[in-house]
Design a protein around this motif. Structure first.
Motif, short mmCIF file in Angstrom:
data_model
loop_
_atom_site.label_atom_id
_atom_site.label_comp_id
_atom_site.label_asym_id
_atom_site.label_seq_id
_atom_site.Cartn_x
_atom_site.Cartn_y
_atom_site.Cartn_z
N ARG A 112 68.02 1.30 27.91
CA ARG A 112 68.67 2.57 28.64
C ARG A 112 68.55 3.60 27.73
NH1 ARG A 112 75.00 2.75 29.01
NH2 ARG A 112 74.61 4.26 27.12
N SER A 113 68.49 3.73 26.73
CA SER A 113 68.31 5.15 25.91
C SER A 113 67.27 5.43 25.18
CB SER A 113 69.65 5.11 24.82
OG SER A 113 69.45 4.20 23.92
N TYR A 114 66.14 4.58 24.89
CA TYR A 114 65.13 4.97 24.23
C TYR A 114 63.94 5.10 24.79
CZ TYR A 114 62.29 4.76 19.81
OH TYR A 114 61.42 5.22 18.64
N GLU A 115 63.32 6.31 24.69
CA GLU A 115 62.06 6.89 25.60
C GLU A 115 60.99 6.23 24.86
OE1 GLU A 115 59.77 10.87 27.05
OE2 GLU A 115 61.86 10.77 26.07
N ILE A 116 60.35 5.44 25.75
CA ILE A 116 59.11 4.75 25.18
C ILE A 116 57.79 5.64 25.72
CG2 ILE A 116 57.63 2.77 25.12
CD1 ILE A 116 60.22 1.99 24.09
N THR A 117 57.44 6.41 24.65
CA THR A 117 56.15 7.28 24.94
C THR A 117 55.11 6.42 24.72
OG1 THR A 117 56.12 8.12 22.76
CG2 THR A 117 57.83 9.10 24.31
N SER A 118 53.93 7.00 25.07
CA SER A 118 52.58 6.19 24.78
C SER A 118 52.43 6.31 23.48
CB SER A 118 51.41 6.92 25.73
OG SER A 118 51.26 8.32 25.19
#
Length: 144
Positions: free
Chosen positions: A89-95
């Motif tokens: 929900r809260s952690y943005e998984i960037t490339s």
């Protein structure tokens, strides 16, 4: 959702059983032959949890302590679900993040360092330190 199971645990042996669920019906009758239901979930999510818990169970076994109770396992499951869901929900998984993890995270070595008995050979062959033997001020060492 694919590959649904009922995760079951046998308290007397500290073992897991993945009871497959097809068309909303479990393959085996739940809560029989000493198995206790822990969660109706996805197989991959259960796999992450059981690998993690096996590290703890193997440590208890090495210390000649009994396996955890089913109640304790259910508490651990809910804590695991909190972490799992909170990350999603809260952690943005960037490339960039994905590449960092892909490059630096090794499942087998991590489990070996955490004391999972199924990976003892890996730990010994590579002379890996325990997971808790790391430099807390080093980003890579702290996170992988």
């Amino acid at each position: 959702m694919d590959n649904l199971i009922i995760l079951e645990y046998k308290e007397s042996k500290g073992q897991w059983h993945y009871n497959s669920v097809i068309n909303h019906r479990p393959k085996d009758k739940p809560d029989t032959y000493g198995w206790e239901s822990i969660a109706f979930t996805e197989e991959e999510k259960a796999s992450i949890f059981t690998y993690m818990m096996d590290c703890k169970l193997h440590r208890r076994e090495a210390l000649k302590q009994p396996p955890y109770t089913a109640e304790y396992i259910r508490k651990e499951w809910k804590l695991f679900c909190y972490m799992f869901n909170r990350i999603i929900r809260s952690y943005e998984i960037t490339s960039e993040t994905k590449n960092l993890v892909d490059k630096n995270f090794n499942d087998v070595e991590s489990l070996a360092r955490l004391g999972h008995g199924g990976f003892n050979d890996e730990k010994e062959d590579k002379e890996l330190p325990w997971a808790w033997e790391y430099d807390p001020l080093d980003f890579m060492d702290s996170n992988f």
